[in-house]
Design an enzyme around this catalytic site. Structure first.
Site, mmCIF file in Angstrom:
data_model
loop_
_atom_site.group_PDB
_atom_site.id
_atom_site.type_symbol
_atom_site.label_atom_id
_atom_site.label_comp_id
_atom_site.label_asym_id
_atom_site.label_seq_id
_atom_site.Cartn_x
_atom_site.Cartn_y
_atom_site.Cartn_z
ATOM 1 N N PRO A 19 0.806 -1.233 0.000
ATOM 2 C CA PRO A 19 0.000 0.000 0.000
ATOM 3 C C PRO A 19 0.836 1.279 0.000
ATOM 4 C CG PRO A 19 -0.965 -1.596 1.495
ATOM 5 C CD PRO A 19 0.347 -2.173 1.060
ATOM 6 N N TYR A 20 1.992 1.267 0.647
ATOM 7 C CA TYR A 20 2.844 2.465 0.628
ATOM 8 C C TYR A 20 3.239 2.816 -0.797
ATOM 9 C CZ TYR A 20 7.065 5.304 1.151
ATOM 10 O OH TYR A 20 8.019 6.289 1.045
ATOM 11 N N GLY A 21 3.796 1.833 -1.527
ATOM 12 C CA GLY A 21 4.193 2.085 -2.909
ATOM 13 C C GLY A 21 3.015 2.422 -3.804
ATOM 14 N N LYS A 81 1.832 6.049 -3.187
ATOM 15 C CA LYS A 81 2.759 7.003 -3.808
ATOM 16 C C LYS A 81 2.573 7.044 -5.318
ATOM 17 C CE LYS A 81 5.504 8.901 -0.632
ATOM 18 N NZ LYS A 81 5.752 10.353 -0.520
#
Length: 430
Positions: free
Chosen positions: A254-256, A259
């Site tokens: 989810p972080y990538g 972004k």
């Protein structure tokens, strides 16, 4: 991105209102009929009471409205020996506004400027005679870092700190309305891969939605330059090395993903805008200000998700009893993951070059790294040498996320070639 900075209380005190009335009665006859003296008194008392209630209500509404506004500071607070957590707000100064441009520099909004990378960017901008406004809700940032900067640059108008949440469009719009920004460097984000898998919605709100709020405010107030702090986590697990800016973006967490969504929003908006945008993708930031004024200060509850650099130095300083390295089954010479580590000061160099070279109606994207990977084991040994530490390190066979292949993080030299020939490299070398 936990301690937060409490907002100053507002006390609305309504003084007693003295209302003077003059009795005027007009009678056309000696025995005029009309309200008695008591009736007139009652009516006037009612009028005074109604007026007082209305005034008190207006003052109450005003007080509530003021409480909802973001807190602003632009003068130095108490001196501090570092940027470790400091929740005190008793010494923080009176609010001020930075509205007009100042000769010799530009006014830059640094979101997340109380954080690890953002505070170093603010320091560089101030050293280069620019004016800086930091917006941070302190959910991951440190007020101690802000106080260090305020102590270093106490001159009025140099630095302004605003405690506000980018998820509040009204507060963000007010910040832009009250300041004449020339550029925005958008760092603010929660940034732990492991945490993002546990709480994905928070990451989509904090990264993707908040970037949209910032873009809308920039468009509404005519701010034309954006430097966006992205990540090479948007590439996922590329099959081909080295990673270039043309490597397909296939994020796996989810972080990538958050972004990448933010990057897509920026590009879509820029197609019909004259905004100048530079997107910088990087990984594994380490190091600190060479003079020791700023550095990495992860919160205790986040150390499990934190960077290997923070864990190394925590172990060396005795904050934790030892160092736990996950993963010895990678397809690398020593079995630990290979990553591209970049020193935070070199990374800030890249941001300053991007700020200087951004061009209207263009979105430029650069990977920022050294181009030379180091294994986790090599990094740990380098930390031991740098600190003189003898801390114990415990290595577990399985990696944290079950990856059994090398995640080489090496980059092409496009950033070096185009961003004024700068070479970025780690200051910690085995």
């Amino acid at each position: 991105m936990s301690p937060t900075l409490e907002r100053s209380g507002f006390i609305v005190q309504a003084d007693a209102l003295e209302v003077t009335t003059q009795k005027t009665r007009t009678c056309h006859t000696e025995s005029c009929s009309g309200p008695s003296g008591m009736d007139v008194f009652d009516q006037k008392q009612k009028s005074i009471l109604v007026g007082t209630v209305l005034v008190a209500s207006a003052l109450t509404i005003f007080g509530i409205a003021m409480l909802r506004q973001p807190t602003l500071y632009n003068r130095p607070g108490l001196s501090t020996s570092g940027n470790r957590e400091d929740n005190s707000n008793s010494s923080l100064p009176t609010p001020s506004r930075q509205e007009q441009h100042k000769a010799g520099g530009i006014h830059v909004l640094v979101t997340g400027g109380a954080g690890y990378i953002g505070s170093h960017a603010a320091l560089r901008l101030l050293k280069d005679s620019h004016r800086v406004t930091i917006v941070d809700n302190l959910s991951r940032g440190n007020i101690g870092a802000v106080k260090v900067l305020e102590k270093l640059f106490p001159e009025p108008g140099c630095l302004q700190f605003i405690n506000a949440d980018l998820g509040d469009p009204q507060a963000v719009n007010k910040i832009f309305a009250e300041n004449a920004f020339d550029a925005v460097i958008h760092f603010a984000a929660v940034a732990y891969v492991g945490e993002s898998t546990l709480d994905p919605l928070r990451y989509y709100h904090n990264i993707t939605s908040n970037t949209l709020v910032v873009l809308e405010a920039m468009a509404s107030h005519g701010v034309k330059k954006l430097i966006y702090s992205s990540t090479c986590a948007t590439y996922g697990e590329p099959k081909k090395m080295p990673i270039t800016e043309k490597t397909p973006q296939l994020p796996i967490n989810p972080y990538g993903k958050a972004k990448k969504m933010a990057e897509d929003i920026i590009r879509d908006f820029s197609k019909n805008s004259d905004m100048a945008v530079v997107i910088l993708r990087y990984f594994n930031v380490i190091g600190s200000d060479p003079e020791g004024r700023l550095g990495e200060a992860p919160r205790p509850e986040l150390r499990e998700h934190g960077r290997i650099s923070g864990a190394c130095f925590d172990a060396a300083s005795g904050i934790i009893t030892g160092l736990k390295v996950r993963g010895t089954d990678y397809n690398t010479p020593d079995g630990t993951c290979i990553r591209d580590y970049i020193d935070v000061n070199d990374l800030i160099d890249a941001h300053m070059k991007a700020l200087a070279n951004a061009e209207s109606r263009q979105v430029k994207t650069y990977n920022v790294g050294t181009g030379k990977g180091k294994s986790v084991k090599e990094f740990v040994e380098a930390c031991k040498i740098a600190t003189g530490g003898r801390h114990k390190s415990r290595i577990s066979r399985s990696s944290a996320w079950g990856l059994r292949r090398s995640l080489q993080r090496s980059f092409e030299n496009k950033a070096r070639a185009e961003l004024d020939g700068s070479v970025y490299g780690s200051s910690i070398k085995p």
